[in-house]
Design an enzyme around this catalytic site. Structure first.
Site, PDB file in Angstrom:
ATOM      1  N   ASP A   1      -9.523  -6.755   1.499  1.00  0.00           N
ATOM      2  CA  ASP A   1      -8.162  -7.189   1.155  1.00  0.00           C
ATOM      3  C   ASP A   1      -7.929  -8.643   1.558  1.00  0.00           C
ATOM      4  O   ASP A   1      -6.954  -9.261   1.125  1.00  0.00           O
ATOM      5  CB  ASP A   1      -7.118  -6.327   1.871  1.00  0.00           C
ATOM      6  CG  ASP A   1      -7.076  -4.916   1.320  1.00  0.00           C
ATOM      7  OD1 ASP A   1      -7.460  -4.751   0.149  1.00  0.00           O
ATOM      8  OD2 ASP A   1      -6.674  -3.997   2.049  1.00  0.00           O
TER       9      ASP A   1
ATOM     10  N   ASP B   1      -5.156  -3.781   4.485  1.00  0.00           N
ATOM     11  CA  ASP B   1      -5.714  -3.350   5.772  1.00  0.00           C
ATOM     12  C   ASP B   1      -7.221  -3.526   5.863  1.00  0.00           C
ATOM     13  O   ASP B   1      -7.766  -3.692   6.926  1.00  0.00           O
ATOM     14  CB  ASP B   1      -5.319  -1.899   6.078  1.00  0.00           C
ATOM     15  CG  ASP B   1      -5.512  -0.979   4.889  1.00  0.00           C
ATOM     16  OD1 ASP B   1      -6.225  -1.382   3.939  1.00  0.00           O
ATOM     17  OD2 ASP B   1      -4.969   0.140   4.891  1.00  0.00           O
TER      18      ASP B   1
ATOM     19  N   ASP C   1       0.856  -1.183   0.000  1.00  0.00           N
ATOM     20  CA  ASP C   1       0.000   0.000   0.000  1.00  0.00           C
ATOM     21  C   ASP C   1       0.890   1.230   0.000  1.00  0.00           C
ATOM     22  O   ASP C   1       2.072   1.130   0.314  1.00  0.00           O
ATOM     23  CB  ASP C   1      -0.781   0.055   1.329  1.00  0.00           C
ATOM     24  CG  ASP C   1      -1.993  -0.831   1.302  1.00  0.00           C
ATOM     25  OD1 ASP C   1      -2.326  -1.321   0.231  1.00  0.00           O
ATOM     26  OD2 ASP C   1      -2.602  -1.018   2.375  1.00  0.00           O
TER      27      ASP C   1
HETATM   28  P1  ATP Z   1      -3.438   3.073   0.119  1.00  0.00           P
HETATM   29  O1  ATP Z   1      -4.306   1.994  -0.398  1.00  0.00           O
HETATM   30  O2  ATP Z   1      -2.150   3.184  -0.555  1.00  0.00           O
HETATM   31  O3  ATP Z   1      -3.302   3.087   1.612  1.00  0.00           O
HETATM   32  P2  ATP Z   1      -5.280   5.248   0.215  1.00  0.00           P
HETATM   33  O4  ATP Z   1      -5.254   5.337   1.687  1.00  0.00           O
HETATM   34  O5  ATP Z   1      -5.190   6.538  -0.517  1.00  0.00           O
HETATM   35  O6  ATP Z   1      -4.161   4.399  -0.393  1.00  0.00           O
HETATM   36  P3  ATP Z   1      -8.014   4.600   0.289  1.00  0.00           P
HETATM   37  O7  ATP Z   1      -8.021   4.722   1.759  1.00  0.00           O
HETATM   38  O8  ATP Z   1      -8.740   3.517  -0.376  1.00  0.00           O
HETATM   39  O9  ATP Z   1      -6.578   4.493  -0.250  1.00  0.00           O
HETATM   40  O10 ATP Z   1      -8.491   5.998  -0.278  1.00  0.00           O
HETATM   41  C1  ATP Z   1      -8.840   6.167  -1.626  1.00  0.00           C
HETATM   42  C2  ATP Z   1      -9.286   7.589  -1.860  1.00  0.00           C
HETATM   43  O11 ATP Z   1     -10.443   7.875  -1.089  1.00  0.00           O
HETATM   44  C3  ATP Z   1      -8.279   8.636  -1.450  1.00  0.00           C
HETATM   45  O12 ATP Z   1      -7.418   8.935  -2.493  1.00  0.00           O
HETATM   46  C4  ATP Z   1      -9.131   9.817  -1.094  1.00  0.00           C
HETATM   47  O13 ATP Z   1      -9.441  10.558  -2.267  1.00  0.00           O
HETATM   48  C5  ATP Z   1     -10.398   9.186  -0.582  1.00  0.00           C
HETATM   49  N1  ATP Z   1     -10.393   9.174   0.875  1.00  0.00           N
HETATM   50  C6  ATP Z   1      -9.460   8.667   1.697  1.00  0.00           C
HETATM   51  N2  ATP Z   1      -9.801   8.805   2.984  1.00  0.00           N
HETATM   52  C7  ATP Z   1     -10.999   9.413   2.982  1.00  0.00           C
HETATM   53  C8  ATP Z   1     -11.920   9.825   4.002  1.00  0.00           C
HETATM   54  N3  ATP Z   1     -11.664   9.626   5.287  1.00  0.00           N
HETATM   55  N4  ATP Z   1     -13.053  10.423   3.615  1.00  0.00           N
HETATM   56  C9  ATP Z   1     -13.338  10.612   2.333  1.00  0.00           C
HETATM   57  N5  ATP Z   1     -12.534  10.250   1.341  1.00  0.00           N
HETATM   58  C10 ATP Z   1     -11.378   9.665   1.632  1.00  0.00           C
END
Ligand code: ATP
Length: 906
Positions: A646, A642, A331
């Site tokens: 997954d 996480d 990730d």
């Molecule tokens: P990784 O998988 O590498 O940890 P990530 O944390 O960016 O990446 P996700 O948590 O799936 O992946 O988030 C995907 C997208 O959703 C983010 O790029 C963001 O635009 C949006 N996002 C993340 N956190 C929030 C939140 N708490 N509320 C609303 N949108 C969110």
């Protein structure tokens, strides 16, 4: 009170249960009540029944073919009135069983302690506040909040649910998730259909819920049927199984050989007793009985070394596989980056603002880059307000710094709102929250519904991934706060500009619902008005950059699989060094998105998985496809995860890696390894330890086998030459028992060799012992044969007694083992390159072994027990010379190999 409920739980109204359990649905229990209930009901833990009682574990130590042989030998020797031999053999059997028992219990305890390091936590309502506490601390009457990814911490009667689905396979074996709801059910509803109950240890796969604890610990459904045995075969891995199978095969071969020896000897007219002793000596000597135990111990040591480096192994085979990892799929957020977000830019109504300040400290300002001050930009202010209201985190001022309780992405939004002088408390009073849709990566947005006393509708604030939000907007807000038409292209180009600097960009929008609405659903999130963008930095972890470089040098490919935007992902990948020196081409781009991937067939994916390094906006299903594609290409894949979704990819991967801090219980349950710091560098450290463990295992095997071979050969040679046996069974037992523990086992403590991460990964399909090592084992086995046999005959020739000559032979064996141990500290390098004292255990082991040998040679009691006799200096010189000779010969062989490996290739 719980007995009353056991029978009627599902047919009683949730309110009735709350009253009977004397709890409060709004506030939960208070501290005093919790204390008194904990005293009454005890901890919420299911007493784990051990796989075997210590006595059974001890007795199982005798359940080995070699021990049977020894026990029979001891019996027969006793029947022949050879009481001393019988006693010694029997004592050896007992000592062996005790050592085996202690080692096994220690390894099992170490693993058990590790499993306790990953505690399950629960969100509980107490005294009106939500607390995250270890599940063991729960008591009946506690109000629990469930969300997808949680493990149900106790038996609950649900009070509320929203699309709640629970995987009850731990209880029922049925893996399809069961929908749950709070309504009351008829009395005759069978156990499996009691949808208003959530059972301890089951997993929430979707939705949210709230329930009251009705049973804890052994009183839970799982506690009652529990066979939660710390399974007896936890110490097994494919390798230990392979080694056990090898040992069994060897056993049969050796037993046949021993029987033949006996027959040939007797036919040649030798005494039956002598031949029996020779056959026993052969069996005892040639069977590598210490091998399986040593492998288990080495693995267990590896597990604790990994734990020290913050990687908790949940499934022992992972220790082996880690060393062979060829690809790590990681990730981004929090693993490769620090997951400490700071909003740097805000864009709204065509205007851009830069934010000063650092970390979560709310001191800072919003500087307009395009002229319009924040006070004059209604869209920008509402964008910041949306970030504040559509938010589940809180800011905390610690002694030296500010911190976030909750999601760092949301924490950053609270900070940006404060920098714009918006007050959280006031905003929450003006627009209290009525309902929310929590963020889930599969939807990529979060929404909240608020009350607005002043308006005739209720506002909904939404935040999430830019494409997803834009898709749901049909208008935008201008600086005056008036809705105007939406220009997606302009927003898109703003997004790209922010993302190309590596900023994580979130979009904000506003919707509305009728004044009487109290709930929102995904269907309500349409026709939104776009408010603006906020871009936050999340710098790469410096240690992850180093770890990526180390992995690349070790021939391990890194793939970044992220939910973030492709442009952000690309920028971060470049900062981390994921592009390496590869040149990006159309066939082999650096980044691919989930949309690109969706169009590809499984066949095409095999090629893509090989070439592309970054996968953005990837869905959990695509993670699974990628792992499979990489595995088809022969890769050994470690994959991080996480979320709930997954889990399939984690299970499919050769090493599923779950996040200990940010990961869900579902992911941890599916994983082979849990990172206690969520850090990519920890995976690299675990791989390094995995390589070290495998090296040490190989070293032990290469060290131990020549002794078995040498002893077997000495006995065979003596019988076929028709001469006195140079070694007696009890003496062979002495050699094997003492050297395995004092010398061989010390190799498990050998530190990792320098340059361990500059080699290519080991192919797990190739056998542990290659031609070079087999040849080395044969050479040393042969040296032992010649050395021991030769010295024995020399001693007899010098007029020494049989006992003294045998003492010389035993000492030759031990001395060669000691010197060869130093050879084995590295399979390729010379000992000098490693440093003489880098493994102090070896020094301690060797010193103790030498002291024991002196006792074995000179102590009258030992002479009596082991049929030995004191020997003189001239014998010692020969013994020492044989040891040195062995060291020099093996050293020379290793030197030749090194030279050969360095030769210029033609
Ligand atoms: P990784 O998988 O590498 O940890 P990530 O944390 O960016 O990446 P996700 O948590 O799936 O992946 O988030 C995907 C997208 O959703 C983010 O790029 C963001 O635009 C949006 N996002 C993340 N956190 C929030 C939140 N708490 N509320 C609303 N949108 C969110």
């Amino acid at each position: 009170m719980e007995i009353l409920f056991e029978k009627h739980l599902h047919q009683l109204d949730a309110e009735e249960i709350i009253t009977l359990l004397d709890s409060d649905p709004q506030k939960g229990l208070d501290r005093f009540e919790v204390e008194s209930r904990r005293e009454r009901f005890g901890p919420n833990a299911i007493p784990v029944r051990d796989g075997h009682s210590p006595l059974i574990t001890f007795l199982l130590q005798f359940h080995q073919p070699l021990i049977y042989i020894l026990l029979v030998a001891s019996g027969i020797t006793a029947a022949l009135n050879e009481w001393i031999d019988a006693g010694v053999i029997f004592t050896v059997v007992m000592v062996n069983a005790t050592i085996g028992f202690l080692q096994e219990s220690k390894a099992a305890k170490a693993l058990e302690a590790l499993s306790k390091m990953t505690v399950t936590e629960a969100r509980v309502l107490r005294s009106g506040e939500i607390h995250q506490i270890p599940s063991v601390e729960l008591v009946p009457g506690d109000i629990i909040l469930l969300q997808s990814g949680d493990k149900v911490p106790a038996d609950l009667r649900l009070m509320r649910s929203r699309d709640l689905q629970i995987d009850e396979s731990t209880l029922t074996g049925e893996s399809a998730p069961v929908p749950k709801a709070a309504e009351t059910l008829p009395a005759n509803t069978p156990l499996a259909e009691r949808r208003n109950l959530a059972y301890s240890t089951t997993l929430v796969t979707y939705g949210q819920g709230r329930g009251i604890v009705v049973a804890t610990g052994a009183k839970t459904e799982v506690g009652r049927i529990s066979t939660l045995v710390s399974t007896a075969d936890v110490l097994e891995t494919p390798l230990t199984r392979k080694i056990s199978a090898f040992s069994r095969l060897l056993l049969i071969v050796i037993l046949v050989l021993a029987a033949l020896t006996f027959a040939v000897g007797v036919m040649r007219g030798q005494s039956g007793f002598d031949m029996f002793m020779a056959a026993v000596a052969l069996a005892v000597g040639a069977i590598p009985e210490g091998l399986p135990a040593a492998v288990t111990i080495t693995l267990a040591i590896g597990v604790s070394r990994m734990a020290r480096r913050r990687a908790i192994i949940r499934k022992l085979p992972a220790v082996e596989t880690l060393g062979s990892t060829t690809t790590i799929c990681s990730d981004k957020t929090g693993t490769l980056t620090v997951n400490q977000m700071t909003v740097r830019e805000v864009y709204a109504a065509g205007q851009k603002y830069e934010l000063s300040g650092s970390g979560y400290c709310p001191d800072g300002m919003l500087d307009p880059r395009t002229g319009v001050a924040l006070a004059d930009n209604a869209a920008a202010r509402e964008c910041l307000l949306a970030g504040l209201l559509c938010n589940d985190s809180t800011l905390m001022q610690k002694e030296t710094h500010w911190d976030v309780n909750g999601d760092p992405t949301e924490g950053a939004l609270l900070v940006s709102a404060r920098k714009a002088e918006l007050d959280d408390w006031q905003a929450q009073q003006c627009w209290p929250r009525l309902d929310s849709i929590p963020f889930e990566s599969q939807h990529q947005y979060m929404a909240t519904l608020h009350n607005d006393e002043s308006g005739d509708t209720r506002p909904v604030y939404v935040k999430g991934a830019v494409e997803v939000i834009l898709d749901k907007c049909n208008l935008a807000l201008d600086t005056k706060g008036q809705p105007v038409s939406l220009d997606s292209d302009v927003i898109q180009s703003q997004l790209e500009e922010m993302a190309s600097q590596g900023l994580r960009v979130l979009a904000f929008a506003r919707g509305k619902l009728a004044a009487e609405s109290n709930e929102i659903d995904h269907g309500d999130i349409t026709n939104l008005t776009f408010l603006g963008l906020q871009g936050m930095i999340d710098p790469p972890r410096p240690e992850a950059i180093d770890a990526v470089r180390t992995c690349q040098a070790a021939g391990i490919r890194i793939k970044m699989i992220t939910g973030d935007h492709p442009v952000t992902a690309r920028a971060i990948a470049r900062k981390i060094g994921l592009n390496g020196t590869e040149i990006e081409t159309e066939q082999a781009p650096l980044v691919m998105t989930s949309q690109d991937l969706a169009e590809k067939s499984d066949q095409e994916l095999i090629d893509i998985a090989e070439k592309v390094s970054v996968f953005a906006r990837a869905t959990p299903e695509q993670k699974l496809r990628l792992v499979k594609a990489l595995q088809t290409n022969g890769h050994i894949v470690a994959m991080t995860g996480d979320g709930v979704n997954d889990a399939p990819a984690l299970k499919q991967a050769d090493i599923g890696v779950a996040m200990g801090v940010g990961g869900t219980e579902v992911a941890k349950e599916a994983a082979d390894m849990v990172l206690t710091d969520d850090n990519f560098a920890t995976i690299e450290a675990a791989v390094e330890e995995g390589r070290g463990v495998f090296d040490n295992l190989t070293k032990f095997i290469v060290w131990t086998l020549p002794t078995n071979m040498g002893e077997g050969l000495v006995i065979l040679a003596a019988i076929f030459a028709g001469v006195t046996l140079p070694l007696l069974p009890v003496q062979i037992l002495w050699i094997n028992m003492t050297t395995a523990v004092l010398l061989g086992l010390m190799l498990a403590f050998e530190p990792k060799e320098p340059g361990i991460m500059r080699r290519a990964p080991r192919n797990p399909k190739i056998p542990i012992l290659d031609k070079v090592l087999i040849l080395r084992i044969c050479i040393v086995g042969f040296i032992m044969l010649v050395g021991a046999f030769g010295s024995f005959e020399w001693a007899l020739g010098q007029g020494l007694s049989d006992a003294a000559a045998r003492t010389v032979a035993v000492n030759v064996f031990v001395m060669v083992e000691i010197f060869y141990l130093f050879n084995c500290r590295s399979l390729t390098k010379s000992m000098l390159a490693l440093g003489l004292f880098t493994n102090r255990w070896i020094v301690v082991g060797v010193a103790t072994m030498m002291a024991l040998q002196l006792a074995f040679t000179y102590l009258p009691l030992m002479n009596y027990l082991f049929h030995t006799a004191p020997i003189g200096w001239d014998a010692w010189w020969r013994i020492l010379l044989t040891g040195v000779g062995a060291y020099v010969i093996v050293g020379f062989e290793k030197w030749l190999r090194r030279k050969w490996a360095q030769r210029p290739s033609v």
